[in-house]
Design a protein around this motif. Structure first.
Motif, PDB file in Angstrom:
ATOM      1  N   TYR A  28       0.855  -1.175   0.000  1.00 18.86           N
ATOM      2  CA  TYR A  28       0.000   0.000   0.000  1.00 18.86           C
ATOM      3  C   TYR A  28       0.894   1.228   0.000  1.00 18.86           C
ATOM      4  CZ  TYR A  28      -2.954   3.801   1.541  1.00 18.86           C
ATOM      5  OH  TYR A  28      -3.599   5.008   1.624  1.00 18.86           O
ATOM      6  N   CYS A  29       0.496   2.229  -0.761  1.00 20.48           N
ATOM      7  CA  CYS A  29       1.261   3.468  -0.827  1.00 20.48           C
ATOM      8  C   CYS A  29       0.302   4.650  -0.758  1.00 20.48           C
ATOM      9  CB  CYS A  29       2.057   3.524  -2.128  1.00 20.48           C
ATOM     10  SG  CYS A  29       3.001   5.041  -2.334  1.00 20.48           S
ATOM     11  N   TYR A  30       0.617   5.583   0.117  1.00 22.31           N
ATOM     12  CA  TYR A  30      -0.087   6.865   0.160  1.00 22.31           C
ATOM     13  C   TYR A  30       0.927   7.921  -0.250  1.00 22.31           C
ATOM     14  CZ  TYR A  30      -2.398  11.076   1.704  1.00 22.31           C
ATOM     15  OH  TYR A  30      -2.961  12.325   1.735  1.00 22.31           O
ATOM     16  N   SER A  31       0.616   8.673  -1.300  1.00 19.15           N
ATOM     17  CA  SER A  31       1.564   9.689  -1.746  1.00 19.15           C
ATOM     18  C   SER A  31       0.817  10.876  -2.335  1.00 19.15           C
ATOM     19  CB  SER A  31       2.527   9.110  -2.783  1.00 19.15           C
ATOM     20  OG  SER A  31       1.811   8.697  -3.930  1.00 19.15           O
ATOM     21  N   ARG A  32       1.407  12.035  -2.190  1.00 13.41           N
ATOM     22  CA  ARG A  32       0.841  13.265  -2.736  1.00 13.41           C
ATOM     23  C   ARG A  32       1.937  14.001  -3.498  1.00 13.41           C
ATOM     24  NH1 ARG A  32      -4.233  15.024  -1.332  1.00 13.41           N
ATOM     25  NH2 ARG A  32      -3.913  15.837  -3.428  1.00 13.41           N
ATOM     26  N   SER A  33       1.517  14.706  -4.539  1.00 16.68           N
ATOM     27  CA  SER A  33       2.424  15.505  -5.347  1.00 16.68           C
ATOM     28  C   SER A  33       1.684  16.786  -5.708  1.00 16.68           C
ATOM     29  CB  SER A  33       2.820  14.728  -6.601  1.00 16.68           C
ATOM     30  OG  SER A  33       3.620  15.517  -7.440  1.00 16.68           O
ATOM     31  N   LEU A  34       2.070  17.902  -5.081  1.00 16.30           N
ATOM     32  CA  LEU A  34       1.346  19.171  -5.223  1.00 16.30           C
ATOM     33  C   LEU A  34       2.255  20.254  -5.792  1.00 16.30           C
ATOM     34  CD1 LEU A  34      -0.385  18.986  -1.737  1.00 16.30           C
ATOM     35  CD2 LEU A  34      -1.362  18.334  -3.941  1.00 16.30           C
ATOM     36  N   ILE A  35       1.682  21.124  -6.617  1.00 17.41           N
ATOM     37  CA  ILE A  35       2.461  22.145  -7.315  1.00 17.41           C
ATOM     38  C   ILE A  35       1.922  23.540  -7.000  1.00 17.41           C
ATOM     39  CG2 ILE A  35       3.072  23.066  -9.597  1.00 17.41           C
ATOM     40  CD1 ILE A  35       2.887  20.258 -10.688  1.00 17.41           C
ATOM     41  N   GLN A  58      -1.524  10.525  -7.225  1.00 19.50           N
ATOM     42  CA  GLN A  58      -2.470   9.426  -7.018  1.00 19.50           C
ATOM     43  C   GLN A  58      -2.332   8.997  -5.556  1.00 19.50           C
ATOM     44  OE1 GLN A  58      -1.090   6.945 -10.411  1.00 19.50           O
ATOM     45  NE2 GLN A  58      -3.242   6.939 -10.971  1.00 19.50           N
ATOM     46  N   PRO A  59      -3.159   9.565  -4.671  1.00 15.02           N
ATOM     47  CA  PRO A  59      -2.965   9.357  -3.234  1.00 15.02           C
ATOM     48  C   PRO A  59      -2.910   7.895  -2.785  1.00 15.02           C
ATOM     49  CG  PRO A  59      -4.527  11.107  -3.599  1.00 15.02           C
ATOM     50  CD  PRO A  59      -4.228  10.508  -4.940  1.00 15.02           C
ATOM     51  N   HIS A  60      -3.762   7.042  -3.316  1.00 14.67           N
ATOM     52  CA  HIS A  60      -3.817   5.670  -2.818  1.00 14.67           C
ATOM     53  C   HIS A  60      -3.460   4.669  -3.912  1.00 14.67           C
ATOM     54  CE1 HIS A  60      -5.762   7.152   0.799  1.00 14.67           C
ATOM     55  NE2 HIS A  60      -6.580   7.846   0.019  1.00 14.67           N
ATOM     56  N   SER A  61      -2.598   3.725  -3.560  1.00 15.81           N
ATOM     57  CA  SER A  61      -2.233   2.649  -4.470  1.00 15.81           C
ATOM     58  C   SER A  61      -2.120   1.358  -3.660  1.00 15.81           C
ATOM     59  CB  SER A  61      -0.902   2.957  -5.155  1.00 15.81           C
ATOM     60  OG  SER A  61      -0.532   1.898  -6.002  1.00 15.81           O
ATOM     61  N   PHE A  62      -2.831   0.328  -4.096  1.00 15.05           N
ATOM     62  CA  PHE A  62      -2.880  -0.950  -3.390  1.00 15.05           C
ATOM     63  C   PHE A  62      -2.589  -2.053  -4.403  1.00 15.05           C
ATOM     64  CE2 PHE A  62      -5.445  -4.720  -2.553  1.00 15.05           C
ATOM     65  CZ  PHE A  62      -5.031  -5.066  -1.286  1.00 15.05           C
ATOM     66  N   SER A  75       1.172 -24.266 -11.133  1.00 11.41           N
ATOM     67  CA  SER A  75       1.081 -23.141 -10.202  1.00 11.41           C
ATOM     68  C   SER A  75       0.055 -22.131 -10.718  1.00 11.41           C
ATOM     69  CB  SER A  75       2.447 -22.466 -10.011  1.00 11.41           C
ATOM     70  OG  SER A  75       2.897 -21.924 -11.232  1.00 11.41           O
ATOM     71  N   PHE A  76      -0.466 -21.352  -9.790  1.00 11.96           N
ATOM     72  CA  PHE A  76      -1.455 -20.324 -10.094  1.00 11.96           C
ATOM     73  C   PHE A  76      -0.934 -18.981  -9.588  1.00 11.96           C
ATOM     74  CE2 PHE A  76      -3.676 -24.296  -9.383  1.00 11.96           C
ATOM     75  CZ  PHE A  76      -4.529 -24.382 -10.478  1.00 11.96           C
ATOM     76  N   SER A  77      -1.307 -17.923 -10.282  1.00  8.21           N
ATOM     77  CA  SER A  77      -0.919 -16.577  -9.858  1.00  8.21           C
ATOM     78  C   SER A  77      -2.117 -15.648  -9.984  1.00  8.21           C
ATOM     79  CB  SER A  77       0.210 -16.023 -10.729  1.00  8.21           C
ATOM     80  OG  SER A  77       1.350 -16.844 -10.636  1.00  8.21           O
ATOM     81  N   ALA A  78      -2.173 -14.647  -9.104  1.00 13.41           N
ATOM     82  CA  ALA A  78      -3.228 -13.636  -9.161  1.00 13.41           C
ATOM     83  C   ALA A  78      -2.645 -12.283  -8.807  1.00 13.41           C
ATOM     84  CB  ALA A  78      -4.360 -13.991  -8.205  1.00 13.41           C
ATOM     85  N   ILE A  79      -3.154 -11.264  -9.468  1.00  8.76           N
ATOM     86  CA  ILE A  79      -2.755  -9.886  -9.196  1.00  8.76           C
ATOM     87  C   ILE A  79      -4.024  -9.058  -9.046  1.00  8.76           C
ATOM     88  CG2 ILE A  79      -1.621  -7.820 -10.103  1.00  8.76           C
ATOM     89  CD1 ILE A  79       0.211  -9.673 -11.704  1.00  8.76           C
ATOM     90  N   VAL A  80      -4.068  -8.252  -7.984  1.00 13.67           N
ATOM     91  CA  VAL A  80      -5.147  -7.289  -7.795  1.00 13.67           C
ATOM     92  C   VAL A  80      -4.482  -5.925  -7.672  1.00 13.67           C
ATOM     93  CG1 VAL A  80      -7.047  -6.525  -6.320  1.00 13.67           C
ATOM     94  CG2 VAL A  80      -6.604  -8.977  -6.609  1.00 13.67           C
ATOM     95  N   ALA A  81      -4.910  -4.970  -8.505  1.00 14.74           N
ATOM     96  CA  ALA A  81      -4.320  -3.634  -8.506  1.00 14.74           C
ATOM     97  C   ALA A  81      -5.426  -2.592  -8.382  1.00 14.74           C
ATOM     98  CB  ALA A  81      -3.520  -3.399  -9.790  1.00 14.74           C
ATOM     99  N   TYR A  82      -5.225  -1.633  -7.471  1.00 14.66           N
ATOM    100  CA  TYR A  82      -6.170  -0.526  -7.284  1.00 14.66           C
ATOM    101  C   TYR A  82      -5.376   0.757  -7.091  1.00 14.66           C
ATOM    102  CZ  TYR A  82      -9.077   2.855  -4.926  1.00 14.66           C
ATOM    103  OH  TYR A  82      -9.707   4.021  -4.584  1.00 14.66           O
ATOM    104  N   SER A  83      -5.841   1.829  -7.691  1.00 15.52           N
ATOM    105  CA  SER A  83      -5.227   3.131  -7.420  1.00 15.52           C
ATOM    106  C   SER A  83      -6.255   4.231  -7.625  1.00 15.52           C
ATOM    107  CB  SER A  83      -4.003   3.376  -8.303  1.00 15.52           C
ATOM    108  OG  SER A  83      -4.369   3.455  -9.655  1.00 15.52           O
TER     109      SER A  83
END
Length: 191
Positions: A28-35, A58-62, A75-83
């Motif tokens: 999980y990442c919380y980040s801000r970029s303001l100008i 992009q404040p939230h990234s999961f 084998s099995f793989s799964a990816i879940v991405a949200y931003s």
């Protein structure tokens, strides 16, 4: 071009599991970029001299990545991405200049595109696991964007007869299925 000052800050954490039949990570990442863009000498400014989110804010990234080894060959793989959606300026009014309609936009990056969400799945089947052979191969069956979500890549607007119409551009707005055969020359023993 107008020079400005950009402030970026945030935090990130990750949980990772490296051993056993089930491996992967959760991040999980919380980040801000303001100008703030203004020229004190000329008085020129963007967004009336107020701070606004940069295009990369992009404040939230999961992200969740998991791998499950059912056997030595399967084998099995799964990816879940949200931003959080990217910042964007939307038209908020129409005015007329002569016979032309002109869109009037909101403050810089005042709104956001819809949030991004995607799920990918993969099934991997390894070939013969003999330790000494000329070719080692793997079959992979993948489903990209399993839910078929139409994530907004960009949004644009047109004004016709006093009505503002918005259009969303989506890339890969449906599941994409691929079958891949990978091979390597040499002796590769699967663990």
């Amino acid at each position: 071009l107008l020079q400005g000052k950009q402030d970026s800050y945030g935090f990130e954490f990750m949980l990772r599991k490296n051993s056993g039949k089930l491996t992967g990570w959760l991040s999980y990442c919380y980040s801000r970029s303001l100008i703030l863009a203004e020229d004190r000498l000329t008085g020129e400014q963007i967004n009336f001299g107020r701070v606004y989110p940069s295009n990369y804010d992009q404040p939230h990234s999961f992200n969740l990545v998991s791998n499950f080894r059912a056997s030595r060959r399967i084998s099995f793989s799964a990816i879940v991405a949200y931003s959080t959606g990217r910042p964007v300026s939307y038209p908020v009014a129409i005015y007329y200049s002569g016979n032309s309609q002109v869109l009037h936009y909101s403050e810089r990056n005042e709104y956001r595109l819809p949030d991004y969400f995607r799920v990918d799945l993969s099934l991997n089947y390894e070939g013969n696991l003999l330790s000494r052979k000329l070719l080692h191969s793997t079959w992979m069956l993948n489903v990209y964007n399993l839910t078929g979500r139409k994530n907004a890549y960009s949004v644009y607007f047109e004004a016709n007869e006093g009505v503002i119409q918005g259009y969303k551009l989506s890339i890969f707005g449906r599941p994409i299925i691929t079958l891949t055969w990978n091979f390597k020359f040499g002796n590769y023993v699967s663990e």
